[in-house]
Design an enzyme around this catalytic site. Structure first.
Site, PDB file in Angstrom:
ATOM      1  CE1 TYR A 174       8.264   1.975  11.113  1.00  0.00           C
ATOM      2  CE2 TYR A 174       6.197   2.084  12.327  1.00  0.00           C
ATOM      3  CZ  TYR A 174       7.173   2.686  11.564  1.00  0.00           C
ATOM      4  OH  TYR A 174       7.057   4.019  11.246  1.00  0.00           O
ATOM      5  CB  CYS A 182       5.462  10.808   5.459  1.00  0.00           C
ATOM      6  SG  CYS A 182       4.652   9.229   5.691  1.00  0.00           S
ATOM      7  CG  HIS A 229       6.226  12.450   9.928  1.00  0.00           C
ATOM      8  ND1 HIS A 229       4.862  12.332   9.773  1.00  0.00           N
ATOM      9  CD2 HIS A 229       6.754  11.295   9.460  1.00  0.00           C
ATOM     10  CE1 HIS A 229       4.588  11.148   9.243  1.00  0.00           C
ATOM     11  NE2 HIS A 229       5.711  10.497   9.042  1.00  0.00           N
ATOM     12  CG  HIS A 280       8.916   8.461   6.493  1.00  0.00           C
ATOM     13  ND1 HIS A 280       8.183   8.690   7.633  1.00  0.00           N
ATOM     14  CD2 HIS A 280      10.220   8.450   6.880  1.00  0.00           C
ATOM     15  CE1 HIS A 280       9.007   8.817   8.658  1.00  0.00           C
ATOM     16  NE2 HIS A 280      10.243   8.686   8.240  1.00  0.00           N
ATOM     17  CG  ASP A 319       6.342   5.225   6.630  1.00  0.00           C
ATOM     18  OD1 ASP A 319       7.005   5.054   7.643  1.00  0.00           O
ATOM     19  OD2 ASP A 319       5.337   5.954   6.601  1.00  0.00           O
ATOM     20  CG  HIS A 320       3.572   2.387   8.346  1.00  0.00           C
ATOM     21  ND1 HIS A 320       2.430   3.129   8.438  1.00  0.00           N
ATOM     22  CD2 HIS A 320       4.474   2.959   9.178  1.00  0.00           C
ATOM     23  CE1 HIS A 320       2.622   4.101   9.297  1.00  0.00           C
ATOM     24  NE2 HIS A 320       3.856   4.030   9.749  1.00  0.00           N
TER      25      HIS A 320
END
Ligand code: DNO
Length: 354
Positions: free
Chosen positions: A330, A244, A206, A271, A316-317
């Site tokens: 999340y 990401c 990552h 991500h 992702d978030h």
């Protein structure tokens, strides 16, 4: 491409498997044994318990995020070999359950860093936010803030036990400069690669988040140049990326779609999230919709599609919307919206080209 959703486990997440099951298109759960300390072996019976739970919902467990790397490996201490052996045993155990990708990071001490976990956005939702001026020399204040704000949920990389040892950890890292960290990453990966081939598991690093040095600690995976260096340093199809978009996209000079076009065959896991930049260097996380941020979500999806990406994707978030109480970034709702947006883009491209 397989769509996935990160889940922290029963009793450790506000989201349930039955909710995830109802999001169209989700095939895989991105999971981990969150009670494990870096360096510990993940035992067969512990992994089997997760499998049993996921099997009940017909959800797969092919992606693990993360098997964390012990600091002694990052620092390059003599004790690293024992921790690498343990890591290898964990990979062997995971392979028995069909795990295909292991996500990890090589960030010293901290994992991802934000200065505000619930920053208000103009639409009334809140999101993760990074205010450049708040990252000072002393990380203690940040650590205290994060522990307070996560409200009972630990945040990976910011666990209370680790934060208690902050000054000791900084002392251990004091002679680790960027080149030493690169060397230690290479050493680690070269030991792992033969086992990865044997087990069919891709190691997917990552990027560093944010993609620049913080608190005087070196950070490696920050832009296209360092991604290329990483992939050529250990030039092996099992040495891969968790690309990401939000981490690399926090630097306005990074073009994530370009990195995809260049290295698509080495991306095991995507991500996808969107970031909005401010002129002073601050950034805010925003919805997945392309127009809401500066990351170029549509270009990213197009680059993945056009290059035949066949790895795993997760939104992702997300923002915190509709008063949801959840782990920072999340929740269920905004990540589910993100999935529908991303699948809409992928499906349309498939249809147009099919
Ligand atoms: C943040 C996550 C990271 C990621 C680790 C990988 O939300 O993407 O915490 O899991 O850096 O080891």
């Amino acid at each position: 491409m397989k769509m996935s959703f990160r889940w922290y486990g029963t009793g450790n997440d506000s989201v349930t498997l039955s909710q995830i099951k109802q999001i169209p298109g989700v095939e895989e759960i991105v999971w981990a044994l969150h009670n494990k300390q870096p360096g510990e072996i993940w035992e067969i019976d512990e992994i089997a318990e997760v499998k049993k739970e996921l099997d009940e919902y017909g959800l797969g467990m092919e992606v693990v995020e993360s098997v964390n790397v012990h600091d002694d490996i990052k620092i390059g201490l003599d004790t690293r070999d024992q921790y690498i052996d343990n890591y290898i045993q964990t990979l062997r155990n995971l392979s028995q359950f069909g795990v295909k990708v292991v996500c990890y990071n090589f960030m010293p001490i901290f994992d991802w860093t934000r200065t505000d976990l619930f920053h208000p956005l103009p639409d009334g939702s809140t999101a993760l936010f990074y205010e450049k001026n708040k990252i000072k020399d002393d990380p203690k204040e940040m650590a205290d803030y994060i522990l307070r704000e996560t409200k009972g949920y630990t945040m990976p990389g910011w666990e209370p036990e680790r934060m208690e040892q902050l000054s000791m950890l900084f002392e251990k890292y004091k002679d680790v400069d960027k080149e030493t960290l690169w060397e230690n990453l290479k050493y680690f990966l070269e030991k792992l690669m033969p086992v990865c081939h044997e087990c069919g598991i891709k190691m997917a690093i990552h990027p560093d988040d944010p993609p620049w040095d913080i608190f005087g600690l070196p950070r490696l995976i920050v832009d296209e140049e360092s991604v290329t260096r990483f992939l050529t340093m250990v030039d092996d199809p099992y040495n891969c990326l968790t690309l990401c978009s939000g981490s690399l996209g926090a630097n306005p000079n990074n073009c994530v779609a370009d990195i995809i076009r260049k290295h698509c065959d080495r991306i095991a896991f995507m991500h996808i999230r969107n970031v909005k930049h401010y002129e002073n260097g601050d950034f805010s996380e925003v919805s997945h919709r392309d127009q809401d941020g500066d990351t170029g979500i549509l270009e990213i999806v197009r680059a993945l599609h056009d290059n035949g990406f066949d790895g795993y994707v997760r939104p992702d978030h997300g923002r915190h919307i509709w008063n949801e109480k959840c782990r920072p970034g999340y929740g269920l709702y905004d990540r589910a919206l993100g999935i529908m947006y991303l699948l809409g883009c992928f499906d349309m491209l498939d249809r147009l080209n099919g």
